[in-house]
Design an enzyme around this catalytic site. Structure first.
Site, PDB file in Angstrom:
ATOM      1  N   LYS A 123      27.450  70.879  63.427  1.00 18.11           N
ATOM      2  CA  LYS A 123      28.268  71.309  64.584  1.00 18.11           C
ATOM      3  C   LYS A 123      27.482  72.359  65.346  1.00 18.11           C
ATOM      4  O   LYS A 123      26.634  73.044  64.779  1.00 18.11           O
ATOM      5  CB  LYS A 123      29.578  71.931  64.100  1.00 18.11           C
ATOM      6  CG  LYS A 123      30.661  71.967  65.160  1.00 18.11           C
ATOM      7  CD  LYS A 123      31.407  70.653  65.200  1.00 18.11           C
ATOM      8  CE  LYS A 123      32.409  70.571  66.314  1.00 18.11           C
ATOM      9  NZ  LYS A 123      33.297  69.415  66.132  1.00 18.11           N
ATOM     10  N   ASP A 163      33.002  68.458  72.157  1.00 26.33           N
ATOM     11  CA  ASP A 163      34.143  69.085  71.468  1.00 26.33           C
ATOM     12  C   ASP A 163      34.825  69.905  72.569  1.00 26.33           C
ATOM     13  O   ASP A 163      34.663  69.574  73.761  1.00 26.33           O
ATOM     14  CB  ASP A 163      33.667  69.952  70.288  1.00 26.33           C
ATOM     15  CG  ASP A 163      34.814  70.376  69.362  1.00 26.33           C
ATOM     16  OD1 ASP A 163      35.224  69.574  68.518  1.00 26.33           O
ATOM     17  OD2 ASP A 163      35.322  71.511  69.496  1.00 26.33           O
TER      18      ASP A 163
END
Ligand code: NDP
Ligand code: 2IT
Length: 442
Positions: A123, A163
């Site tokens: 991430k 995201d």
């Protein structure tokens, strides 16, 4: 042993409360697996899983429209590559710091494992706030961000995506910079535009996948989505396409929100208006009332959980449902909760739902449709082909069913029937643990 591992993670990663929270849930869930598999204990699989393989933090300088120099901080956590290249989104939001990116990267390991596809966990993101910035500012920021990130990623190494705060526009700017710096056209990012290597269904995937997962849950509960009343927090990518699928299936979605407040439309939200406001004009959800004066607006994002509903879909951000909000939902008769956001319910809220026998679909399993379709985008890029909408949607549906089945069966195998939190954690963990064990101490 569980306490020891958690205490060690807290000590080694001070102040990273979201990371501690995510680790605690997984470590507690998988403890019985280690009892069955002493070899994993001996190989310190869990201790190794909690330590990212690589953590990158870098300066992102850029020049705003007024000519002022701005400095942000960029992150990429390459958490675990036991089952495939690091894979996971990028978040641009002012609240981003190491603890948030690490919690998201950690969750991604198990989520990606559940998808049945070969993807490791990662991430990234930055403490950049795209809100109120011009397209030019967003482009300069994305270019600066990629001018460092490009040297760490690659189609077989690490494949970022979107995201919060990162959608098609940002992926486009970052892809352009990557391509220029590397002089190559590869599937290094997912969520790309349809004309240049993107996959059909990726835009809809997390929201659609969430509802496909929910349908499996409801089947086992003997409930129907048709005719139900739904509340979906957020009004970004996940919320919009979850609402769309709910409406298609005959549910009435009465409320959605943004970080300022929520709208309530008792006749059902008009999604066309929400899409226009959020996807095209980038405006606040409050403006919905201009077009639908009978709807109401209330400030404050957790107030949305006071709205009476059958199904609650937290689709905005972490820890958005606390114990009090969960109690309110239960008091109002909620019978299912499916998490589109990452870790949107606090541990105390989850306990409230479980005690009240509310069907509960945990994030790692329920929102895995986004990254799963990213995996399908990677496959198409490798094949240099694009699949049709129908094919890809069918594949997504199949994956969500498989995720539900794995989670349900793992819960049963470990004596916790109906507890999908534990089931998803165990099922996701097992594949990674087996792979790490097979690959030796690395
Ligand atoms: P978007 O940026 O498209 O939308 C986010 C939405 O949530 C916006 O309405 C935003 O409001 C709201 N929001 C953001 N932060 C907060 C906050 N602190 N409090 C209240 N509301 C907030 O993001 P996505 O829809 O992509 O992501 C939503 C959630 O889903 C995140 O948890 C993400 O990690 C998760 N997720 C996303 C996937 C994807 O494919 N996109 C896949 C799996 C999970 P505002 O505009 O006011 O900021
Ligand atoms: O949280 C997530 O799974 C995502 N933001 C999607 C990640 C991806 O690589 O598509």
């Amino acid at each position: 042993m569980v306490k020891q591992i958690i205490d060690e993670v807290v000590k080694r990663n001070p102040g990273e409360v979201e990371f501690h929270q995510a680790v605690t849930e997984v470590v507690e869930s998988v403890a019985p697996v280690l009892e069955k598999h002493p070899e994993y204990k001996q190989a310190k699989i869990l201790e190794r899983i909690c330590e990212p393989e690589r953590q990158l933090m870098f300066r992102v300088p850029w020049v705003d429209d007024s000519g002022k120099v701005q400095v942000n901080r960029g992150f990429r956590i390459e958490f675990n590559s036991a089952i495939g290249p690091y894979k996971g989104g990028l978040r641009f939001h002012p609240s981003v710091y190491l603890g948030i990116i690490k919690f998201l990267g950690f969750e991604q390991i198990f989520k990606n494992s559940l998808t049945t596809l070969p993807m490791g966990g990662g991430k990234g993101g930055a403490d950049f706030d795209p809100k109120g910035k011009s397209d030019g500012e967003v482009m300069r920021f994305c270019q600066s961000f990629m001018s460092e990130l490009f040297r760490h990623i690659g189609p077989d190494t690490d494949v970022p995506a979107g995201d919060i705060g990162v959608g098609g526009r940002e992926i486009g700017f970052m892809y352009g910079m990557y391509k220029k710096l590397r002089n190559e056209f590869t599937g290094v990012l997912t969520g790309k535009g349809l004309d240049w290597g993107g996959s059909l269904v990726r835009t809809e995937a997390t929201g659609y996948g969430l509802i496909y997962f929910l349908l499996e849950m409801l089947k086992d509960m003997g409930k129907d989505i048709k005719g139900s009343t739904v509340v979906s927090s957020g009004s970004g990518n996940v919320s919009i396409y979850a609402i769309q699928k709910c409406q298609e299936l005959g549910a009435k979605v009465v409320a959605c929100s943004d970080s300022n407040g929520y709208i309530y439309d008792k006749d059902g939200i008009n999604l066309k208006t929400v899409k226009q406001l959020k996807e095209v004009e980038r405006k606040r959800i409050k403006e919905y009332l201009k077009y639908h004066p009978k709807a109401t607006y209330e400030e404050g994002c957790d107030n949305i959980w006071k709205v009476k509903c059958d199904i609650a879909l937290p689709n905005a951000t972490q820890n958005e449902i606390d114990k009090k909000s969960a109690e309110k939902l239960v008091e109002n008769g909620v019978w299912a909760v499916a998490e589109g956001a990452n870790m949107p319910s606090t541990p105390e809220a989850i306990k409230v739902f479980q005690k009240a026998k509310v069907g509960f679909g945990p994030a790692k399993a329920a929102n895995a449709g986004g990254v799963a379709t990213s995996g399908l985008e990677m496959s198409q890029n490798s094949q240099r082909l694009s699949w049709t909408f129908e094919e890809t949607d069918k594949y997504l549906n199949r994956i969500m069913k498989a995720i539900y089945k794995q989670s349900k069966e793992a819960a049963i195998e470990y004596g916790q029937e109906g507890n999908l939190v534990v089931g998803a954690n165990i099922a996701g963990f097992l594949k990674v643990a087996r792979s790490m064990y097979a690959q030796g101490i690395v």
